[in-house]
Enzyme design. Structure first.
Site, short mmCIF file in Angstrom:
data_model
loop_
_atom_site.label_atom_id
_atom_site.label_comp_id
_atom_site.label_asym_id
_atom_site.label_seq_id
_atom_site.Cartn_x
_atom_site.Cartn_y
_atom_site.Cartn_z
N LYS A 97 -84.85 19.68 -60.42
CA LYS A 97 -83.90 18.04 -60.64
C LYS A 97 -82.70 19.32 -61.64
O LYS A 97 -82.58 20.07 -62.68
CB LYS A 97 -84.68 17.16 -61.56
N SER B 259 -88.54 8.41 -63.86
CA SER B 259 -88.27 8.75 -63.23
C SER B 259 -88.97 10.05 -62.12
O SER B 259 -88.63 10.66 -61.29
CB SER B 259 -86.73 9.39 -63.53
N SER C 239 -85.21 8.93 -60.20
CA SER C 239 -84.08 9.28 -60.29
C SER C 239 -84.42 10.81 -59.49
O SER C 239 -83.50 11.28 -59.06
CB SER C 239 -83.07 9.19 -61.49
N1 GLN Z 1 -84.59 3.82 -63.11
C1 GLN Z 1 -84.24 3.62 -64.65
C2 GLN Z 1 -83.10 3.69 -64.98
O1 GLN Z 1 -82.26 3.56 -64.16
C3 GLN Z 1 -85.20 5.38 -65.03
C4 GLN Z 1 -84.29 5.95 -64.85
C5 GLN Z 1 -85.30 7.19 -65.02
O2 GLN Z 1 -85.92 7.48 -65.56
N2 GLN Z 1 -84.41 8.73 -65.71
O3 GLN Z 1 -83.15 4.06 -66.05
#
Ligand code: GLN
Length: 487
Positions: free
Chosen positions: A79, A178, A154
């Site tokens: 990532k 994410s 994400s």
């Molecule tokens: N979707 C969640 C957010 O927008 C989690 C994001 C993540 O785990 N990095 O914060």
């Protein structure tokens, strides 16, 4: 079986026994990426030359009879908020563009030592803020099972890369879901380890008390293999656990016999949970029951406050972590300003996308004098209560099972203009980050649109190995068998 279909465990074994060379494996995966990533957009950067050189080195070490690590010759994707020496870290943000780290993150250093071959970096929501990877300032990533749909976020690029057969393994980061959400949307396995099991050194910070790096694989065995490589104490991360975590290096014990599984009633009562997802998850739990697990209802009453609590804690931490991108210390610098205040604000105005700005504003607000007690402090108290709910439930059961998301992958563009709806898609995942417990997503079938559904299993802190074993027990029953999306 094609090389791109093989699991990491079988590739590692075949490369070690010289059945296939690391070079052939790398070439096969690069060819698959070359043929299909234009339709998916999983990678933000591909380092074909570097990957071939690493593979050649592994092959020559094996030829000389030298000992090689657990991932020798196995291709991996990272990532793009985790540092790999010499590859740009973009965080899919304009503000990071010129940054090429001169060092590896703790996790990528470990993987390099284990012989992994770095194919490239994968797309994400800018600074890991989002649930669909649509907040990337660089590109859109498509779900390999349906190009009209999001891969989840994400870590959408990593999940898509694994599901598409571009890489058997990938790393993601999980602040509120994410890793697990994109794993469930793309039909692969994704684990958020217990906070502290994996070092955050070299991960670009979003919400430091919530962030954890974790593995993606197409099978639970592969996911466990990658975790065993990246876990471990790191003196450079003060929140890294000093004691070794039990069972991470032991073989999985895929059995549900005698296991107590809890079904949190609040999770199944939420509005918006699709019937198809509910039925798939309950069928998965039934399958574990038929293998000797006992199933009972548990209650996590404070969970109803998880989404607002998360969006206070995470944005507060983000607003502080992202203050460093000012055009002076870090990041790109805006042109044509004549004083320092303009330089800061123009740099940040140009460099950050709308979701990141929204979170910086929210986080700054909840931390400001007068609101700190009303919002931030209160959120910390609720966070403790949520963690206590989990502790209480884990006095009765070993593992908690739930959906990963209320529905399967949604269409590109469907939620992007409705931030609150997007935030609610994390309703089942964020509480594990707030409570610092581990969570895994394992495929449990498809819905009527053919999109994968994920089963989430959550466990006691530092019982990551038990979670993997339970997931492996279910995987055997599920018949999913590390399926790759047909492209
Ligand atoms: N979707 C969640 C957010 O927008 C989690 C994001 C993540 O785990 N990095 O914060």
């Amino acid at each position: 079986m094609e090389l791109f279909e093989q699991t990491a465990a079988s590739l590692a074994a075949d490369i070690k026994s010289k059945k296939v060379s690391a070079k052939e494996v790398t070439d096969a995966l690069l060819a698959r990426i070359d043929a299909h990533d234009k339709n998916i957009g999983a990678f933000t950067c591909i380092d074909a030359e570097g990957a071939r050189a690493q593979a050649a080195e592994i092959d020559s070490r094996i030829a000389k009879g030298e000992s090689v690590g657990a991932l020798a010759g196995v291709p991996v994707a990272i990532k793009d908020n985790i540092h790999v020496t010499g590859m740009p870290t973009t965080c899919s943000s304009k503000i990071m563009k010129p940054f090429v780290p001169p060092y590896d993150a703790f996790v990528t250093k470990k993987m390099r030592e284990a012989g992994a071959v770095f194919l490239g970096k994968t797309n994400l929501d800018e600074f890991a803020m989002g649930s669909s990877t649509e907040n990337s300032a660089l590109q859109i990533t498509h779900n390999p099972h349906d190009f009209e749909r999001v891969p989840g976020g994400s870590s959408g690029g990593s999940a898509a890369a694994v599901a598409a057969g571009f890489s058997p393994l990938a790393l993601g980061s999980d602040t509120g879901g994410s890793i697990r959400a994109p794993a469930s949307f793309c039909g692969c396995v994704g684990l958020k380890p217990t906070y502290g099991v994996v070092s955050r050194y070299g991960l670009v910070a979003f919400g430091s008390s919530l962030d954890q790096i974790g593995p993606f694989g197409r099978t639970v065995e592969d996911t466990a293999l990658l975790l065993s490589v990246i876990a471990g104490h790191d003196p450079k991360d003060s929140t890294s656990r000093a004691e070794p975590v039990d069972g991470l290096n032991a073989p999985l014990n895929p059995s549900a016999k005698g296991l107590k599984i809890g079904l949190p009633k609040e999770y199944f009562e939420t509005d918006g949970l699709s019937d198809e997802v509910r039925n798939s998850v309950l069928a998965a739990v039934d399958a574990l029951k038929s293998e000797g697990a006992q199933v009972q209802e548990v209650s996590l009453p404070m969970i109803k406050y998880a989404v607002p609590t998360y969006y206070i804690v995470a944005t507060a931490e983000a607003s502080s972590n992202l203050a460093r991108y000012d055009g002076v210390h870090y990041g790109s610098r805006a042109e044509g300003t004549d004083n320092i205040i303009d330089l800061f604000s123009k740099t940040r105005e140009e460099g950050f996308g709308p979701e990141v700005k929204r979170r910086i504003m929210l986080g700054t607000y909840v931390l400001s004098a007068g609101y700190y007690d009303a919002y931030y402090l209160r959120a910390l108290k609720v966070r403790t209560r949520i963690a206590q709910d989990f502790d209480k439930a884990f006095e009765q059961v070993d593992v908690i099972a739930s959906p990963v998301a209320p529905d399967t992958a949604f269409k590109l563009g469907e939620l992007i203009n409705d931030p609150l709806a997007m935030y609610l898609s994390d309703i089942y995942t964020i509480s594990t980050n707030l409570a610092s417990v581990p969570g895994i997503s394992v495929p449990c079938g498809t819905d009527s649109k053919g999109m994968p559904v994920g089963l989430q299993l959550m466990g006691r802190r530092f019982e990551d190995a038990r979670l993997l074993s339970t997931a492996a027990a279910y995987e055997r029953l599920s018949g999913w068998n590390g399926k790759i999306a047909s492209l």
